[in-house]
Design a protein around this motif. Structure first.
Motif, PDB file in Angstrom:
ATOM      1  N   MET A   1       0.820  -1.201   0.000  1.00 26.87           N
ATOM      2  CA  MET A   1       0.000   0.000   0.000  1.00 26.87           C
ATOM      3  C   MET A   1       0.858   1.256   0.000  1.00 26.87           C
ATOM      4  N   GLN A   2       0.205   2.407  -0.224  1.00 24.64           N
ATOM      5  CA  GLN A   2       0.937   3.670  -0.329  1.00 24.64           C
ATOM      6  C   GLN A   2       1.670   4.016   0.953  1.00 24.64           C
ATOM      7  N   LEU A   3       0.998   3.878   2.069  1.00 23.75           N
ATOM      8  CA  LEU A   3       1.572   4.284   3.347  1.00 23.75           C
ATOM      9  C   LEU A   3       1.947   3.044   4.136  1.00 23.75           C
ATOM     10  N   GLY A   4       3.182   3.006   4.582  1.00 23.55           N
ATOM     11  CA  GLY A   4       3.616   1.863   5.368  1.00 23.55           C
ATOM     12  C   GLY A   4       4.818   2.232   6.211  1.00 23.55           C
ATOM     13  N   GLY A   5       4.957   1.550   7.320  1.00 27.37           N
ATOM     14  CA  GLY A   5       6.095   1.784   8.192  1.00 27.37           C
ATOM     15  C   GLY A   5       6.499   0.499   8.874  1.00 27.37           C
ATOM     16  N   LEU A   6       7.747   0.436   9.279  1.00 30.40           N
ATOM     17  CA  LEU A   6       8.289  -0.735   9.953  1.00 30.40           C
ATOM     18  C   LEU A   6       9.189  -0.264  11.080  1.00 30.40           C
ATOM     19  N   PRO A   7       9.434  -1.116  12.085  1.00 29.90           N
ATOM     20  CA  PRO A   7      10.375  -0.744  13.146  1.00 29.90           C
ATOM     21  C   PRO A   7      11.719  -0.295  12.566  1.00 29.90           C
ATOM     22  N   LEU A   8      12.261   0.779  13.124  1.00 31.38           N
ATOM     23  CA  LEU A   8      13.383   1.455  12.493  1.00 31.38           C
ATOM     24  C   LEU A   8      14.687   0.687  12.533  1.00 31.38           C
ATOM     25  N   HIS A   9      14.896  -0.113  13.558  1.00 37.14           N
ATOM     26  CA  HIS A   9      16.235  -0.643  13.804  1.00 37.14           C
ATOM     27  C   HIS A   9      16.348  -2.141  13.536  1.00 37.14           C
ATOM     28  N   ILE A  10      15.456  -2.664  12.704  1.00 36.97           N
ATOM     29  CA  ILE A  10      15.534  -4.066  12.294  1.00 36.97           C
ATOM     30  C   ILE A  10      16.096  -4.111  10.873  1.00 36.97           C
ATOM     31  N   LYS A  11      16.914  -5.123  10.607  1.00 41.60           N
ATOM     32  CA  LYS A  11      17.578  -5.227   9.314  1.00 41.60           C
ATOM     33  C   LYS A  11      16.633  -5.778   8.245  1.00 41.60           C
ATOM     34  N   VAL A  12      16.953  -5.470   7.009  1.00 44.10           N
ATOM     35  CA  VAL A  12      16.134  -5.895   5.881  1.00 44.10           C
ATOM     36  C   VAL A  12      15.997  -7.413   5.843  1.00 44.10           C
ATOM     37  N   ARG A  13      17.088  -8.140   5.982  1.00 47.83           N
ATOM     38  CA  ARG A  13      17.010  -9.607   5.962  1.00 47.83           C
ATOM     39  C   ARG A  13      16.110 -10.124   7.089  1.00 47.83           C
ATOM     40  N   GLU A  14      16.177  -9.498   8.244  1.00 46.56           N
ATOM     41  CA  GLU A  14      15.342  -9.936   9.368  1.00 46.56           C
ATOM     42  C   GLU A  14      13.863  -9.727   9.060  1.00 46.56           C
ATOM     43  N   PHE A  15      13.516  -8.633   8.384  1.00 44.79           N
ATOM     44  CA  PHE A  15      12.125  -8.421   7.992  1.00 44.79           C
ATOM     45  C   PHE A  15      11.654  -9.530   7.051  1.00 44.79           C
ATOM     46  N   ILE A  16      12.469  -9.841   6.054  1.00 38.94           N
ATOM     47  CA  ILE A  16      12.079 -10.850   5.073  1.00 38.94           C
ATOM     48  C   ILE A  16      11.902 -12.202   5.755  1.00 38.94           C
ATOM     49  N   GLU A  17      12.809 -12.561   6.644  1.00 37.88           N
ATOM     50  CA  GLU A  17      12.707 -13.841   7.353  1.00 37.88           C
ATOM     51  C   GLU A  17      11.481 -13.867   8.256  1.00 37.88           C
ATOM     52  N   LEU A  18      11.193 -12.740   8.920  1.00 42.47           N
ATOM     53  CA  LEU A  18      10.032 -12.678   9.815  1.00 42.47           C
ATOM     54  C   LEU A  18       8.734 -12.869   9.043  1.00 42.47           C
ATOM     55  N   PHE A  19       8.535 -12.103   7.974  1.00 38.30           N
ATOM     56  CA  PHE A  19       7.293 -12.197   7.225  1.00 38.30           C
ATOM     57  C   PHE A  19       7.188 -13.518   6.484  1.00 38.30           C
ATOM     58  N   SER A  20       8.303 -14.090   6.110  1.00 36.76           N
ATOM     59  CA  SER A  20       8.286 -15.405   5.480  1.00 36.76           C
ATOM     60  C   SER A  20       7.757 -16.460   6.442  1.00 36.76           C
ATOM     61  N   SER A  21       8.064 -16.305   7.724  1.00 36.44           N
ATOM     62  CA  SER A  21       7.642 -17.301   8.724  1.00 36.44           C
ATOM     63  C   SER A  21       6.138 -17.311   8.942  1.00 36.44           C
ATOM     64  N   TYR A  22       5.425 -16.291   8.467  1.00 39.61           N
ATOM     65  CA  TYR A  22       3.980 -16.224   8.638  1.00 39.61           C
ATOM     66  C   TYR A  22       3.231 -17.104   7.636  1.00 39.61           C
ATOM     67  N   HIS A  23       3.919 -17.630   6.627  1.00 42.03           N
ATOM     68  CA  HIS A  23       3.266 -18.340   5.533  1.00 42.03           C
ATOM     69  C   HIS A  23       3.648 -19.819   5.519  1.00 42.03           C
ATOM     70  N   GLN A  24       2.669 -20.647   5.139  1.00 38.37           N
ATOM     71  CA  GLN A  24       2.918 -22.079   5.073  1.00 38.37           C
ATOM     72  C   GLN A  24       3.847 -22.446   3.922  1.00 38.37           C
ATOM     73  N   HIS A  25       3.689 -21.766   2.801  1.00 35.90           N
ATOM     74  CA  HIS A  25       4.489 -22.079   1.619  1.00 35.90           C
ATOM     75  C   HIS A  25       5.084 -20.786   1.057  1.00 35.90           C
ATOM     76  N   PRO A  26       6.039 -20.216   1.761  1.00 31.36           N
ATOM     77  CA  PRO A  26       6.606 -18.946   1.308  1.00 31.36           C
ATOM     78  C   PRO A  26       7.492 -19.109   0.079  1.00 31.36           C
ATOM     79  N   THR A  27       7.685 -17.997  -0.601  1.00 31.07           N
ATOM     80  CA  THR A  27       8.652 -17.969  -1.686  1.00 31.07           C
ATOM     81  C   THR A  27      10.053 -18.111  -1.086  1.00 31.07           C
ATOM     82  N   PRO A  28      10.925 -18.908  -1.678  1.00 36.85           N
ATOM     83  CA  PRO A  28      12.300 -19.018  -1.150  1.00 36.85           C
ATOM     84  C   PRO A  28      12.942 -17.644  -1.000  1.00 36.85           C
ATOM     85  N   LEU A  29      13.638 -17.440   0.105  1.00 35.94           N
ATOM     86  CA  LEU A  29      14.199 -16.128   0.405  1.00 35.94           C
ATOM     87  C   LEU A  29      15.118 -15.626  -0.705  1.00 35.94           C
ATOM     88  N   ASP A  30      15.945 -16.507  -1.229  1.00 35.05           N
ATOM     89  CA  ASP A  30      16.867 -16.085  -2.281  1.00 35.05           C
ATOM     90  C   ASP A  30      16.109 -15.581  -3.509  1.00 35.05           C
TER      91      ASP A  30
END
Length: 295
Positions: A82-111
């Protein structure tokens, strides 16, 4: 071809305001990129929120992949940026991807996500250090990490520099090759022309659904003839009756579906200079659509 999203007679308005959506009917086919154009306040984001099940229409029916948009099935199969979005300031990009990936049963491979959204150069950076374009690419990665069938991208290239926008376009075209359905809103007409299989113009509560991009220009004269001439406008109008002619100083523009006979008369009867002939651009056709009230 199966439909991804079906909207039937959708009406919606906020309290004490004119209806944003009025009797809107729309079908989006699977495996295509659909672009919604519209002026600020036309209701583009509201329409996306209805498709996502975040808000309910005043009346009408919405089906996404054959299910109600707020169903668990749709939440598992739909991604949104969406147009407006925010995330915690001091978390790394890779950590965000790993976190949101863990919410899904069949996520897209991280690479695959990292490569698709071209995050390789800033995986170890924290959110507060990212540029606007880098943040947009991260938000797109989060929208994509669950391997959705439908992806909503609401003004995805806002804040991006030219290089980042080109990378975003490559990612969207890659999604199309994977038979994903993409719906994007944009103010960049060249972006819509480059990416979309189908263009939707949202105006006065309804969508004008054009089966492919060139049809927008085909609604209006297909060619524009530009030239300079020292003769008065009335002389040209007398010689070329029923021609859509505009003038600014000694610069003339003619819009027409049949440029050849007009060119012949200009070249044989008048002393014209700086002659140019070009197809009508998407931007010019879109502006004509908005100004003439035909959407």
């Amino acid at each position: 071809m199966n439909s991804a999203i079906d909207l039937s007679n959708i009406n919606f308005g906020y309290r004490d305001s004119n209806p944003l959506l009025a009797g809107l009917n729309l079908t989006l086919q699977q495996g295509q990129v659909h672009a919604i154009l519209g002026q600020n306040g036309a209701g583009k984001t509201t329409l996306i929120n209805i498709m996502l099940g975040r808000i309910k229409p005043t009346s009408g029916q919405v089906r996404v992949l054959g299910h109600p948009p707020d169903s668990l099935f749709c939440r598992q199969r739909v991604g949104a940026m969406m147009q407006l979005g925010g995330l915690p300031l001091h978390i790394k990009v890779r950590e965000f991807i790993e976190l949101f990936s863990s919410y899904h049963q069949h996520p897209t491979p991280l690479d695959d996500i990292i490569s698709l959204c071209q995050l390789e150069g800033f995986l170890q950076q924290t959110f507060d250090t990212l540029s606007g374009g880098q943040k947009q690419r991260l938000f797109m990665a989060i929208a994509m990490v669950g391997d959705p069938d439908i992806i909503f991208l609401d003004e995805p290239s806002v804040g991006m520099d030219v290089e980042s926008r080109q990378q975003l376009w490559q990612a969207i075209l890659a999604l199309k090759q994977q038979n994903k359905t993409v719906l994007l809103t944009t103010h960049y007409l060249h972006e819509a022309e480059t990416l979309a299989d189908e263009l939707l113009v949202l105006r006065e509560g309804k969508c004008t659904n054009l089966t492919d991009i060139p049809e927008l220009a085909n609604i209006y004269p297909r060619a524009q003839i530009k030239f300079t001439c020292d003769l008065p406008e009335v002389t040209l109008l007398d010689a070329l009756p029923m021609v859509n002619l505009s003038v600014e100083g000694n610069k003339f523009t003619i819009l027409t579906n049949e440029p050849n006979p007009i060119l012949q008369r200009l070249l044989t009867q008048f002393d014209v200079h700086n002659l140019q002939v070009a197809p009508m651009s998407l931007e010019e056709a879109y502006l004509s659509l908005m100004n003439n009230g035909n959407a």
